[in-house]
Scaffold this active site. Structure first.
Site, PDB file in Angstrom:
ATOM      1  N   HIS A  72      -9.674 -25.750  90.418  1.00  0.00           N
ATOM      2  CA  HIS A  72      -9.112 -24.434  90.096  1.00  0.00           C
ATOM      3  C   HIS A  72     -10.004 -23.325  90.637  1.00  0.00           C
ATOM      4  O   HIS A  72     -11.207 -23.318  90.403  1.00  0.00           O
ATOM      5  CB  HIS A  72      -8.961 -24.283  88.579  1.00  0.00           C
ATOM      6  CG  HIS A  72      -7.741 -24.977  88.033  1.00  0.00           C
ATOM      7  ND1 HIS A  72      -7.248 -24.753  86.781  1.00  0.00           N
ATOM      8  CD2 HIS A  72      -6.918 -25.883  88.599  1.00  0.00           C
ATOM      9  CE1 HIS A  72      -6.167 -25.500  86.585  1.00  0.00           C
ATOM     10  NE2 HIS A  72      -5.956 -26.196  87.683  1.00  0.00           N
ATOM     11  N   PRO A 293     -15.794 -23.322  72.024  1.00  0.00           N
ATOM     12  CA  PRO A 293     -15.228 -23.840  73.270  1.00  0.00           C
ATOM     13  C   PRO A 293     -14.668 -22.778  74.219  1.00  0.00           C
ATOM     14  O   PRO A 293     -14.299 -23.110  75.355  1.00  0.00           O
ATOM     15  CB  PRO A 293     -14.109 -24.779  72.801  1.00  0.00           C
ATOM     16  CG  PRO A 293     -13.808 -24.377  71.407  1.00  0.00           C
ATOM     17  CD  PRO A 293     -15.044 -23.773  70.842  1.00  0.00           C
ATOM     18  N   LYS A 297     -18.168 -24.573  77.917  1.00  0.00           N
ATOM     19  CA  LYS A 297     -19.549 -24.824  78.325  1.00  0.00           C
ATOM     20  C   LYS A 297     -20.217 -26.056  77.701  1.00  0.00           C
ATOM     21  O   LYS A 297     -21.251 -26.520  78.189  1.00  0.00           O
ATOM     22  CB  LYS A 297     -20.424 -23.592  77.997  1.00  0.00           C
ATOM     23  CG  LYS A 297     -20.137 -22.404  78.876  1.00  0.00           C
ATOM     24  CD  LYS A 297     -20.763 -22.563  80.249  1.00  0.00           C
ATOM     25  CE  LYS A 297     -20.158 -21.657  81.279  1.00  0.00           C
ATOM     26  NZ  LYS A 297     -19.162 -22.288  82.146  1.00  0.00           N
TER      27      LYS A 297
HETATM   28  P1  RFL Z   1     -20.942 -36.117  71.852  1.00  0.00           P
HETATM   29  O1  RFL Z   1     -19.816 -36.148  72.810  1.00  0.00           O
HETATM   30  O2  RFL Z   1     -20.671 -35.657  70.471  1.00  0.00           O
HETATM   31  O3  RFL Z   1     -21.562 -37.585  71.818  1.00  0.00           O
HETATM   32  C1  RFL Z   1     -22.528 -37.962  70.861  1.00  0.00           C
HETATM   33  C2  RFL Z   1     -22.390 -39.446  70.620  1.00  0.00           C
HETATM   34  O4  RFL Z   1     -23.398 -39.871  69.697  1.00  0.00           O
HETATM   35  C3  RFL Z   1     -22.809 -40.763  68.775  1.00  0.00           C
HETATM   36  N1  RFL Z   1     -23.627 -40.771  67.546  1.00  0.00           N
HETATM   37  C4  RFL Z   1     -24.471 -41.766  67.206  1.00  0.00           C
HETATM   38  N2  RFL Z   1     -24.798 -42.908  67.813  1.00  0.00           N
HETATM   39  C5  RFL Z   1     -25.683 -43.722  67.203  1.00  0.00           C
HETATM   40  N3  RFL Z   1     -26.257 -43.429  65.983  1.00  0.00           N
HETATM   41  C6  RFL Z   1     -25.952 -42.287  65.346  1.00  0.00           C
HETATM   42  N4  RFL Z   1     -26.526 -41.987  64.161  1.00  0.00           N
HETATM   43  C7  RFL Z   1     -25.026 -41.395  65.961  1.00  0.00           C
HETATM   44  N5  RFL Z   1     -24.518 -40.201  65.606  1.00  0.00           N
HETATM   45  C8  RFL Z   1     -23.669 -39.841  66.570  1.00  0.00           C
HETATM   46  C9  RFL Z   1     -21.420 -40.225  68.580  1.00  0.00           C
HETATM   47  O5  RFL Z   1     -20.526 -41.217  68.066  1.00  0.00           O
HETATM   48  C10 RFL Z   1     -21.052 -39.779  69.985  1.00  0.00           C
HETATM   49  O6  RFL Z   1     -20.425 -40.813  70.721  1.00  0.00           O
HETATM   50  O7  RFL Z   1     -22.149 -35.218  72.393  1.00  0.00           O
HETATM   51  P2  RFL Z   1     -22.680 -34.970  73.902  1.00  0.00           P
HETATM   52  O8  RFL Z   1     -22.789 -36.255  74.638  1.00  0.00           O
HETATM   53  O9  RFL Z   1     -23.843 -34.081  73.760  1.00  0.00           O
HETATM   54  O10 RFL Z   1     -21.477 -34.193  74.634  1.00  0.00           O
HETATM   55  C11 RFL Z   1     -21.124 -32.894  74.228  1.00  0.00           C
HETATM   56  C12 RFL Z   1     -19.633 -32.646  74.458  1.00  0.00           C
HETATM   57  O11 RFL Z   1     -18.907 -33.705  73.860  1.00  0.00           O
HETATM   58  C13 RFL Z   1     -19.172 -31.306  73.884  1.00  0.00           C
HETATM   59  O12 RFL Z   1     -20.133 -30.310  74.104  1.00  0.00           O
HETATM   60  C14 RFL Z   1     -17.844 -30.824  74.525  1.00  0.00           C
HETATM   61  O13 RFL Z   1     -16.780 -31.677  74.207  1.00  0.00           O
HETATM   62  C15 RFL Z   1     -17.499 -29.407  74.064  1.00  0.00           C
HETATM   63  N6  RFL Z   1     -16.201 -28.944  74.554  1.00  0.00           N
HETATM   64  C16 RFL Z   1     -16.043 -28.488  75.849  1.00  0.00           C
HETATM   65  N7  RFL Z   1     -17.097 -28.521  76.715  1.00  0.00           N
HETATM   66  C17 RFL Z   1     -16.933 -28.139  78.023  1.00  0.00           C
HETATM   67  O14 RFL Z   1     -17.912 -28.180  78.794  1.00  0.00           O
HETATM   68  N8  RFL Z   1     -15.712 -27.723  78.526  1.00  0.00           N
HETATM   69  C18 RFL Z   1     -14.609 -27.668  77.722  1.00  0.00           C
HETATM   70  O15 RFL Z   1     -13.524 -27.358  78.225  1.00  0.00           O
HETATM   71  C19 RFL Z   1     -14.753 -28.025  76.323  1.00  0.00           C
HETATM   72  N9  RFL Z   1     -13.707 -28.008  75.496  1.00  0.00           N
HETATM   73  C20 RFL Z   1     -15.093 -28.942  73.700  1.00  0.00           C
HETATM   74  C21 RFL Z   1     -13.848 -28.459  74.202  1.00  0.00           C
HETATM   75  C22 RFL Z   1     -15.183 -29.404  72.385  1.00  0.00           C
HETATM   76  C23 RFL Z   1     -14.076 -29.381  71.568  1.00  0.00           C
HETATM   77  N10 RFL Z   1     -14.231 -29.885  70.255  1.00  0.00           N
HETATM   78  C24 RFL Z   1     -13.351 -30.804  69.650  1.00  0.00           C
HETATM   79  C25 RFL Z   1     -15.471 -29.685  69.554  1.00  0.00           C
HETATM   80  C26 RFL Z   1     -12.733 -28.421  73.385  1.00  0.00           C
HETATM   81  C27 RFL Z   1     -12.848 -28.855  72.063  1.00  0.00           C
HETATM   82  C28 RFL Z   1     -11.612 -28.749  71.204  1.00  0.00           C
HETATM   83  C1  PHB Z   2      -9.508 -27.838  77.409  1.00  0.00           C
HETATM   84  O1  PHB Z   2      -9.598 -28.618  76.448  1.00  0.00           O
HETATM   85  O2  PHB Z   2      -8.763 -28.091  78.378  1.00  0.00           O
HETATM   86  C2  PHB Z   2     -10.269 -26.582  77.388  1.00  0.00           C
HETATM   87  C3  PHB Z   2     -11.009 -26.230  76.271  1.00  0.00           C
HETATM   88  C4  PHB Z   2     -11.717 -25.042  76.271  1.00  0.00           C
HETATM   89  C5  PHB Z   2     -11.676 -24.208  77.382  1.00  0.00           C
HETATM   90  C6  PHB Z   2     -10.955 -24.560  78.491  1.00  0.00           C
HETATM   91  C7  PHB Z   2     -10.242 -25.747  78.504  1.00  0.00           C
HETATM   92  O3  PHB Z   2     -12.341 -23.014  77.376  1.00  0.00           O
END
Ligand code: RFL
Ligand code: PHB
Length: 390
Positions: A72, A293, A297
């Site tokens: 994009h 979100p 980032k």
């Molecule tokens: P994670 O993905 O939470 O993974 C951590 C892992 O550790 C495990 N864990 C354990 N394992 C062993 N022993 C324990 N005691 C443990 N406790 C936990 C967990 O089960 C898990 O598998 O963290 P990590 O790797 O730092 O990754 C971070 C990302 O997942 C997170 O920042 C993003 O998803 C945030 N986010 C977005 N980020 C972007 O860069 N672009 C986006 O478009 C974006 N959209 C989003 C998002 C997060 C969202 N939610 C649901 C919070 C949209 C949403 C809706």
């Molecule tokens: C997505 O889940 O596609 C998503 C989430 C947060 C953003 C952009 C895209 O800011």
């Protein structure tokens, strides 16, 4: 069991760190509390910065991303009944983002890890970390009812916001900073074509809305909701109606609705723990910081953290130098705080807050109007959205 680096958590941070270390010939073991299927079932991020794509390329896991990811060049901002395109590629001298789900990134990293023959222990229960203030840290866990010890040189805490690593650091050695926002995001995934070729971020008097996607036939939509809301109160029809209220007429005319295949509510939070290191324990990703979100980032910050950490560990093993490890927290936090600022700012200009009155609504509109009208403001938004340099 013994390894060089024990990685706690098999989210994107843990798996990418494992792959980078493997690439540098550094032995590592990943311990994950949940099953692989559970990790893949979490629908989260969708927007990858160029730096994230480059890093996945470096470790040889970008082939499917290049085939299936959508590049994009910009986003659209919707406010005051109209949409305005931000041409990020032009504003940044050619930088873009790639739409490719976190689930897919995780899937590709899992496949690469199996192919590399590195150990991952899924469903590792009761993980505890020990002696990380000495040269001989240790991790204990239980698998299928049997207790295990993992000796290591370093522990990487990649276990997310609710993990075990950050709370294991003595409270007086950490400083935390937090903002909890008075609303959440209700998100749905549906097997429908996206309403528009690029993402739409909408500021509306009923609240924020976001139109995103995972592919040309799978859409991801969000609406700002109350923190008290429960998904049972949001049948699909209500969701689509609310989304339509918050979009412009042309978008509504093009919106294809359908049954949701996933629906969830996420609270919004900003959080940073400093420093990101205690002795031989290093925090990376959501274990150390959370962003709302709105700026897309979170996953990208997890990526830059593990980039810095893998470089520091490589330096330690290859050059017997601790300089990179000593500088890790400072280096990572410098980038983290810029993403925290951007995510907080995007959240503040796009959402309706409980105290949003006529004055603050007009200030938001003025800011959005300035953003789309000023090249300087467009460039500032764009360079943050596509990702600041590592
Ligand atoms: P994670 O993905 O939470 O993974 C951590 C892992 O550790 C495990 N864990 C354990 N394992 C062993 N022993 C324990 N005691 C443990 N406790 C936990 C967990 O089960 C898990 O598998 O963290 P990590 O790797 O730092 O990754 C971070 C990302 O997942 C997170 O920042 C993003 O998803 C945030 N986010 C977005 N980020 C972007 O860069 N672009 C986006 O478009 C974006 N959209 C989003 C998002 C997060 C969202 N939610 C649901 C919070 C949209 C949403 C809706
Ligand atoms: C997505 O889940 O596609 C998503 C989430 C947060 C953003 C952009 C895209 O800011």
């Amino acid at each position: 069991m013994r390894t060089q680096v024990a990685i706690i958590g098999a989210g994107p941070a843990g798996l990418l760190l494992g792959q980078l270390l493997h690439h540098y010939g550094i032995d590592n073991v990943v311990l994950e509390r949940k099953s692989g299927e559970y990790v893949l079932g979490r629908i989260r991020a969708g927007v990858l910065e160029q730096g994230t794509v480059d890093l996945l390329e470096e470790v040889g896991v970008a082939a499917r991303l290049h085939r299936e990811g959508l590049v994009h060049d910009g986003i659209e901002l919707a406010f005051g009944g109209a949409r305005h395109r931000i041409d990020m590629k032009t504003a940044t001298g050619g930088k873009t983002v790639t739409i490719y789900g976190q689930t897919e990134v995780t899937h590709d990293l899992m496949d690469a890890r199996s192919a590399a023959g590195r150990t991952t222990v899924y469903e590792a229960a009761d993980v505890t970390i020990h002696d990380f203030d000495t040269d001989r840290p240790r991790v204990r866990y239980t698998k299928d009812g049997v207790a295990h010890d993992l000796d290591c040189d370093f522990i990487a805490g990649c276990d997310g916001f609710h993990g075990v690593c950050r709370p294991s650091i003595p409270a007086d050695a950490l400083k935390t900073f937090e903002r909890v926002y008075p609303f959440g995001w209700l998100g749905i995934l549906s097997e429908t074509p996206p309403v528009s070729p690029e993402l739409i971020y909408a500021n509306h008097e009923r609240g924020f809305a976001l139109c995103s996607m995972r592919s040309l036939h799978r859409s991801r939509y969000y609406v700002q909701c109350s923190l008290d809301d429960h998904i049972d109160q949001w049948p699909d029809d209500r969701f689509w109606d609310e989304l339509k209220h918050r979009l412009d007429d042309e978008a509504v005319a093009h919106l294809v609705t359908g049954p949701s295949i996933e629906k969830s509510i996420a609270p919004l939070r900003s959080f940073v723990a400093e420093p990101m290191r205690f002795g031989r324990l290093f925090l990376a990703g959501d274990a150390a910081h959370i962003v709302p979100p709105t700026g897309a980032k979170g996953l990208n910050l997890a990526t830059s953290d593990v980039h810095y950490l893998s470089q520091a560990l490589r330096e330690f093993y290859a050059e017997k130098s601790s300089a990179g490890l000593d500088d890790y927290s400072r280096r990572a936090l410098a980038r983290v705080w810029k993403a925290e600022r951007f995510s907080w700012w995007m959240t503040s200009i796009l959402h309706r807050f409980p105290d949003t009155d006529g004055f603050s609504a007009r200030i938001q509109h003025a800011e959005l109007d300035y953003l789309v009208g000023s090249q300087a403001a467009t460039t500032s938004l764009s360079e943050n959205y596509v990702g600041l340099p590592f």
